[in-house]
Design a protein around this motif. Structure first.
Motif, PDB file in Angstrom:
ATOM      1  N   ALA A  65       0.837  -1.201   0.000  1.00  0.00           N
ATOM      2  CA  ALA A  65       0.000   0.000   0.000  1.00  0.00           C
ATOM      3  C   ALA A  65       0.874   1.255   0.000  1.00  0.00           C
ATOM      4  O   ALA A  65       0.606   2.213  -0.735  1.00  0.00           O
ATOM      5  N   ALA A  75       2.350   1.754  -3.476  1.00  0.00           N
ATOM      6  CA  ALA A  75       1.373   2.235  -4.453  1.00  0.00           C
ATOM      7  C   ALA A  75       1.002   3.691  -4.169  1.00  0.00           C
ATOM      8  O   ALA A  75       0.917   4.512  -5.093  1.00  0.00           O
ATOM      9  N   ASN A  76       0.802   4.020  -2.887  1.00  0.00           N
ATOM     10  CA  ASN A  76       0.421   5.383  -2.527  1.00  0.00           C
ATOM     11  C   ASN A  76       1.523   6.384  -2.853  1.00  0.00           C
ATOM     12  O   ASN A  76       1.254   7.475  -3.380  1.00  0.00           O
ATOM     13  N   ASP A 135      -3.957  12.827   0.342  1.00  0.00           N
ATOM     14  CA  ASP A 135      -4.632  11.599   0.794  1.00  0.00           C
ATOM     15  C   ASP A 135      -3.654  10.419   0.788  1.00  0.00           C
ATOM     16  O   ASP A 135      -3.609   9.613   1.723  1.00  0.00           O
ATOM     17  N   ALA A 136      -2.874  10.351  -0.305  1.00  0.00           N
ATOM     18  CA  ALA A 136      -1.932   9.239  -0.433  1.00  0.00           C
ATOM     19  C   ALA A 136      -0.923   9.268   0.706  1.00  0.00           C
ATOM     20  O   ALA A 136      -0.639   8.239   1.337  1.00  0.00           O
ATOM     21  N   ASP A 180      -2.395   8.128   3.986  1.00  0.00           N
ATOM     22  CA  ASP A 180      -2.501   6.664   4.026  1.00  0.00           C
ATOM     23  C   ASP A 180      -1.133   6.024   4.280  1.00  0.00           C
ATOM     24  O   ASP A 180      -1.016   5.041   5.010  1.00  0.00           O
ATOM     25  N   ASP A 213      -0.081   3.304   7.169  1.00  0.00           N
ATOM     26  CA  ASP A 213       0.435   1.982   6.796  1.00  0.00           C
ATOM     27  C   ASP A 213       1.840   1.756   7.355  1.00  0.00           C
ATOM     28  O   ASP A 213       2.211   0.620   7.668  1.00  0.00           O
TER      29      ASP A 213
END
Lengths: 208, 628
Positions: free
Chosen positions: B420, B423-424, B444-445, B448, B452
């Motif tokens: 995650a 990808a973010n 937002d990414a 996150d 994580d």
């Protein structure tokens, strides 16, 4: 249809992975839909357009291989890109052997993933186009009468009208009429194109 | 007392003597049959005056008509012979009643002819009537006796048989006439005769009935000498003739044989049961012992003479009975019961018993009792307990042995947040690098990513907690014992993998200060690795040698050598790097963790190329086991 209209179906049991992958798709101007499980994917209504699936292989529940079988049974034609955790070599091999288009290890490199998706979508678009074309040809063949399809089979074998007439026990003139109807119904401009259509539709075999 | 006495007495005195007895003396002429003298008692005998007796044919006329001819002819016939004789007949008295007389006659001969008859008439009416009564009663007894189902004999006080029935004839092989008058001892085997006679005498002194059975099987003797087992009941009956003892005699040959057979088979069974090392008992519905084998009695310390008839509760004691009683009731309800219990007994001993109660039912399904089979499994239980303790100690060793699997799932847990995050972060870079950067998506990414990252950190902490104990529990460890324990633990594994494990343990190995469980983990891990490595070796070449020895500076060395494919070319110690594995499903954590454990003990874990191709791993633990 182009890859612009494609959908990436992301199946992963991890919420944050789903969200992150969907965001990565958006950053590459790809439309994505997310599912928590293979079961959810099979049950939920989803667009029938071109696309590909990004599937977490190490998910609990249904295995990737089972999902492939279920999709085939449901007549869903989507290439699958498998994602896997560390060291799952045997299952990766199995997945590739059973027709996965690509196989990537998590955490995955964005360029590799996006290019794999691009390839998969293009492949899917191609297959879909081919399938659509084939079914169109098959529809045309289905419109032929019994006599017309007899004439069609013999003509595409390269037989002259005279021979066709003798074989089918009709006059050469009648053969000509049927042949014209066949060309019209099959939407073929030339004999060469008719032969090509017959090949695509699997009608070229003298035995069929 | 007759006239021929030589005592010097006068004629008168003789007559007085003669005439004062109730006997009637007489004299008659043998030719005329006329009385020449009749004693005065004659008047009392028939109620006629004595003078009448001298009349013609008086005697003949007075004889009972039924007896007359026989009496007269007997008298004539016997008188002619000239000998003394005696005969009996009836006479009619003046009042018409009948008198039984016995006539005792003496004959005087002249010229070969009887001349004078002299005799005595004796009134025997009483005796005759008694005889008749006896005959009547005898026939009544005889009828009753015939109806009896058993052989019956009536015996007089003197031991002679008065009456017998036909069953007696059959049983003893005598005709009834032969039995009558026979002494009863003839029906008893010779060896018992004397005793029987004395028993009979004492019985007659205090006669009392004795019922059939009375626990006594006697032996009777058949005419042909065969011996017959019999049961006898005795009933004394007062009769005119005196006490008659009626005995019923029942032939119990069949029953006796069956009993003998039963006794024999019981004896055999009991012998068998006695030789078994299991405690066996049979208990009736009242929970009383009816049978116990030797093991049972010895276990409870009760002699045979005391156990039969005692209750379970009495023998096992109240405390054990709390458990046993319920089970016994279940068995008596017809259900088989099996249980294991740790029980306390009155003598203070506490034992683990494995018990089975098998109900015994008759053909109607009624429970008659149950068989108890008891095994003292105390030793086994203790051994099993010890084994379990050892197992518990090695339980977390096994947990670590499976840490490969554990780590695989851990890797997945760690991989998800990493995937995650990757990808973010890539998405964020793309959004920011676009012609019109999308900072909202990028933010937002990044948010996150932060969460994580935390998640990944937790996974790692959790993994470390699980895999590595924080502190060493130091004690003095006998390495040879550790090696033996682990080898034993893996014994069945070795057998199933067809690996021969050889231990070559040094005699005087100093104890090492260390955490026994962790050292066990390491050795177990090395052994399992070798087992797996040898799975591709030929079956007859799967050998594992564990050797212990004293190394430099008093250190202890343990080597684990196998005949597997050995290490890849290159420096062998790369295998201790995390995530290095040759196993298809391995994670490569085992050796890495093993090495950290040994390092924590101040020792070394090294890989050595074996000259013959297999792998050897060497553990060196320092003397005293100081921390590194």
């Amino acid at each position: 249809m182009t890859s612009d209209a494609a959908t990436v179906f992301i199946v992963d049991d991890d919420q944050s992975v789903r969200t992150a992958l969907a965001r990565l798709m958006r950053s590459a101007a790809l439309h994505a839909e997310t599912f928590a499980s293979a079961k959810e994917f099979l049950e939920r209504k989803h667009p029938d357009g071109p696309g590909c699936m990004v599937l977490d292989l190490s998910m609990p529940g249904s295995t990737g291989l089972e999902l492939q079988q279920d999709m085939a049974a449901a007549d869903i034609d989507l290439p699958i890109i498998f994602l896997t955790g560390h060291g799952n070599v045997p299952s990766s091999v199995k997945a590739l052997k059973s027709g996965a288009v690509d196989f990537l290890e998590k955490p995955v490199d964005d360029d590799r993933l996006l290019s794999a998706i691009k390839d998969a979508v293009e492949q899917n678009v191609r297959t879909r186009r081919d399938r659509a074309r084939l079914s169109e040809i098959q529809e045309r063949v289905a419109r032929l009468t019994r006599r017309e399809s007899q004439v069609f089979r013999l003509v595409v074998q390269g037989k002259l009208n005279k021979l066709v007439a003798a074989e089918l026990g009709m006059s050469e003139k009648t053969v000509k009429v049927h042949r014209a109807r066949v060309m019209q119904k099959m939407e073929a401009d030339s004999l060469a194109e008719l032969v090509r259509l017959a090949e695509r539709a699997g009608e070229s075999s003298p035995d069929s | 007392m007759n006239g021929k006495t030589s005592i010097d007495i006068t004629e008168d005195r003789y007559r007085i003597l003669l005439e004062s007895t109730p006997l009637v003396p007489w004299e008659a002429d043998a030719r005329t049959w006329l009385f020449t003298y009749v004693g005065p008692q004659a008047a009392d005998l028939l109620g006629y005056p004595v003078e009448d007796w001298y009349g013609d044919t008086f005697w003949v006329d007075r004889i009972h008509p039924d007896d007359r001819d026989a009496a007269v002819s007997t008298c004539e016939r016997l008188s002619r012979k000239g000998n003394d004789y005696e005969f009996e007949y009836r006479m009619i008295r003046a009042d018409g009643t009948t008198v039984w007389v016995s006539d005792v006659v003496s004959v005087e001969m002249e010229n070969g002819e009887p001349a004078t008859l002299r005799g005595l008439l004796i009134d025997v009416t009483e005796r005759k009537e008694a005889e008749a009564a006896l005959a009547r009663s005898e026939s009544r007894f005889a009828e009753l006796m015939e109806a009896a189902p058993d052989a019956m004999i009536a015996v007089r006080e003197d031991g002679s048989i008065a009456i017998a029935n036909s069953h007696a004839e059959e049983l003893f092989g005598y005709a009834r006439d032969e039995l009558k008058g026979l002494t009863i001892e003839r029906l008893v085997p010779e060896r018992h005769r004397e005793r029987h006679a004395s028993h009979r005498a004492s019985f007659h002194q205090t006669p009392a009935g004795r019922p059939m059975g009375a626990d006594l099987v006697l032996t009777a003797r058949h005419h042909n000498g065969a011996e017959i087992p019999v049961e006898i009941s005795l009933n004394p009956v007062q009769t005119d003739e005196g006490v008659l003892v009626f005995s019923s005699i029942r032939d119990v040959s069949d029953r006796q044989e069956a009993q003998d057979r039963l006794a024999q088979s019981e004896q055999r069974l009991s012998l068998m049961a006695d030789s078994l090392p299991v405690l066996i008992a049979y208990v009736d519905v009242e929970q009383r012992y009816r049978f116990t084998n030797r093991a049972y009695r010895e276990w409870f310390g009760i002699p045979l003479s005391e156990v039969i008839g005692r209750t379970i509760r009495d023998v096992v004691g109240d405390e054990a009975y709390q458990t046993i009683g319920l089970k016994a009731e279940t068995a008596l309800s017809g259900q088989q019961v099996e249980f294991e219990a740790y029980l306390s007994f009155p003598d203070g001993k506490r034992r683990h018993l494995h018990t089975t109660y098998v109900p015994h039912t008759n053909e109607n399904g009624e429970v008659l009792g149950f068989f108890a089979l008891v095994r003292d499994i105390t030793e086994q239980v203790l051994t099993a307990d010890e084994a379990r303790r050892n197992r518990d100690e090695l339980a977390h060793v096994l947990r670590v042995a499976t840490m490969g699997e554990l780590a695989t799932s851990m890797a997945h847990e760690l991989n998800q947040p990493l995937a995650a995050i990757a990808a973010n972060s890539q998405a964020a870079l793309r959004f920011l690098a676009a012609e019109q950067p999308n900072t909202e998506e990028a933010t937002d990414a990044l948010t996150d990513i932060t969460s994580d990252t935390k998640r990944a950190g937790e996974v790692i902490r959790h993994m470390r907690d699980l895999l590595i104990k924080r502190k060493l529990d130091r004690e003095l460890v006998d390495i040879n014992k550790v090696v033996s324990n682990v080898t034993e633990l893996l014994h069945s594994d070795a057998v199933s993998r067809q690996v021969t494990v050889t231990l070559d343990l040094a005699d005087a190995l100093p104890a090492v200060s260390g955490d026994r469980t962790q050292v066990e983990q390491v050795i177990l891990n090395l052994m399992v690795n070798s087992f797996e490595a040898m799975s591709t070796s030929e079956i007859n070449r799967r050998e594992l040698v564990i050797r212990t020895s004293v190394g430099d500076a008093g250190s202890t060395e343990i080597t684990v050598s196998d005949t597997g494919p050995g290490f890849h070319p290159g420096p062998p110690n790369y295998i201790f790097e995390p995530f290095v594995t040759t196993k298809a499903n391995g994670l490569g954590m085992g050796l890495s963790i093993s090495r950290s454990i040994i390092n924590a003990h101040g020792g070394r874990l090294e890989a050595v190329h074996s000259p013959d191709g297999g792998a050897t791993l060497r553990i060196t633990l320092p003397a005293g086991g100081e921390d590194s």
